[in-house]
Design a protein around this motif. Structure first.
Motif, PDB file in Angstrom:
ATOM      1  N   LYS A  66       0.915  -1.361   0.177  1.00 14.01           N
ATOM      2  CA  LYS A  66      -0.049  -0.082   0.020  1.00 14.01           C
ATOM      3  C   LYS A  66       0.858   1.380  -0.050  1.00 14.01           C
ATOM      4  N   ARG A  67       2.124   1.433   0.461  1.00 12.87           N
ATOM      5  CA  ARG A  67       2.913   2.487   0.781  1.00 12.87           C
ATOM      6  C   ARG A  67       3.690   2.519  -0.566  1.00 12.87           C
ATOM      7  N   GLY A  68       3.756   1.630  -1.254  1.00 17.51           N
ATOM      8  CA  GLY A  68       4.344   1.829  -2.678  1.00 17.51           C
ATOM      9  C   GLY A  68       5.506   0.608  -3.029  1.00 17.51           C
ATOM     10  N   ALA A  69       5.724  -0.296  -2.123  1.00 18.27           N
ATOM     11  CA  ALA A  69       6.582  -1.334  -2.640  1.00 18.27           C
ATOM     12  C   ALA A  69       6.018  -2.054  -3.777  1.00 18.27           C
ATOM     13  N   THR A  70       7.295  -2.494  -4.531  1.00 18.88           N
ATOM     14  CA  THR A  70       6.882  -3.421  -5.744  1.00 18.88           C
ATOM     15  C   THR A  70       6.885  -4.556  -5.338  1.00 18.88           C
ATOM     16  N   ASP A  71       7.578  -5.053  -4.184  1.00 22.95           N
ATOM     17  CA  ASP A  71       7.548  -6.600  -3.692  1.00 22.95           C
ATOM     18  C   ASP A  71       7.938  -6.685  -2.464  1.00 22.95           C
ATOM     19  N   TYR A  72       8.008  -7.968  -1.764  1.00 25.57           N
ATOM     20  CA  TYR A  72       8.077  -7.985  -0.465  1.00 25.57           C
ATOM     21  C   TYR A  72       8.651  -9.498  -0.257  1.00 25.57           C
TER      22      TYR A  72
END
Length: 379
Positions: free
Chosen positions: A104-110
């Motif tokens: 939600k904050r803008g990370a492309t992946d985790y």
């Protein structure tokens, strides 16, 4: 690329983690990646922002917990300033809620810590995703630009054709053949303007596609461009001179179009003095810097970069016709070839437009045409 040795361009990655052991884990994982990578490390968010201000990155790998602020806040900061940089969050929490918050904050992946073995694939996928997103955004912007061109530029000759067509109808009805013939010439002139605009729009779109590149002698390119401009050069009694030209890596037809556009601009935006255009070439590392210098109207320092934007017409107030796409097309061609293009006013009057192209004897592949760090409207 036939006959040209290529070296993959390294992917630039920023690793943001306060734990030196975790940073080493990331470095070891990326050393096994199938792509070359250049890593820069930061132990806190403030340092990470500073590094991004100093140099562009394709991807940031950021830890969830750090003393100077949590990684979620860091993601928001990086995404705000660099909207097309890939961002991968690493965390030891293993919490699905953390992953959702990161996206939600803008990370492309985790990626959970302890699974760094899959980091190269995650990074590669994240960068590809952001490049695709940027490409879609650019296409949307270009569709809007084309819409403006179609509405404003193409409507003008269309209205002229319709208007003069009605005049011709009236002329024929009144038996005024001489006036009808004059209006026919005006219809033909308007149709030619429309034809030039359509061809210019087509050239602009085609400049976004780079076919197979190979060693190209710029001497041949310059001569071909001059032959295409021969009638105009002769009519204006222009003097065109050149340095010895190098061999570069490129696509010959696009480079001919590039030089033809630049020299043609020098002829179009001429001053009252006899026209003189000089094409220079100088080696700069693994590139050649080629410049087109003229003694024409010149530009201001403030217009030196703006002039390459689509639909910008610096001398429109002087009644000089143009689409505002010629120099934008040049920039697209050079970007696709992995070079740079710029301009500056000459102290003695006139303009110098200069660009770089890879040297054929030290060939690297053209730079990615959609680098995630170049598209940065809010930086």
């Amino acid at each position: 690329m036939d006959g040209v040795q290529t070296r993959p361009k390294p992917i630039r990655i920023l690793v943001v983690d306060d734990d030196i052991g975790d940073r080493k884990q990331v470095r070891r994982a990326l050393q096994k990646a199938p792509f070359p990578a250049e890593l820069v490390e930061a132990s806190e968010l403030k340092q990470a922002i500073t590094e991004c201000d100093l140099q562009p990155f394709d991807c940031a790998i950021i830890d969830y917990r750090m003393p100077s602020g949590d990684g979620l806040h860091g993601i928001s900061m990086l995404r705000e300033k660099w909207p097309y940089m890939a961002i991968v969050m690493l965390t030891g929490q293993g919490d699905e809620q953390v992953a959702m918050d990161a996206i939600k904050r803008g990370a492309t992946d985790y990626l959970p810590k302890g699974t760094e073995g899959s980091l190269p694939q995650v990074v590669d996928s994240a960068i590809a995703k952001m490049r695709l997103q940027r490409k879609v955004e650019r296409q949307r912007e270009e569709l809007e630009m084309f819409s403006d061109v179609l509405v404003h530029d193409l409507m003008a000759p269309t209205r002229s054709i319709q208007g003069f067509g009605r005049f011709i109808q009236n002329n024929l009805r009144d038996g005024n053949l001489e006036k009808a013939a004059t209006n026919c010439e005006l219809v033909i002139s308007a149709a030619r303007r429309m034809d030039r605009l359509i061809k210019t729009l087509h050239a602009y779109t085609q400049a976004d596609h780079l076919p197979m590149v190979e060693p190209v002698w710029m001497e041949k390119v310059v001569q071909a461009a001059l032959q295409n401009l021969e009638a105009e050069i002769s009519e204006l009694v222009a003097t065109i001179t050149t340095d010895a030209m190098p061999e570069v890596v490129g696509h010959e037809p696009q480079l001919i179009q590039l030089l033809q556009n630049l020299i043609g601009n020098s002829l179009k935006y001429r001053s009252e003095v006899p026209i003189k255009v000089h094409v220079t070439a100088a080696r700069q590392g693994g590139y050649w810097r080629i410049a087109v210098q003229d003694n024409g109207m010149g530009i201001s320092e403030g217009d030196a970069q703006r002039m390459f934007d689509p639909l910008v017409r610096l001398h429109q107030s002087r009644g000089i016709d143009g689409t505002g796409l010629g120099l934008a097309t040049c920039r697209r061609i050079i970007t696709r070839h992995g070079g740079e293009i710029s301009a500056r006013p000459r102290p003695e009057g006139g303009t110098e437009v200069y660009f770089t192209l890879p040297d054929a004897t030290d060939a690297s592949p053209p730079a990615d045409p959609d680098p995630v760090h170049d598209a940065n409207p809010r930086a």
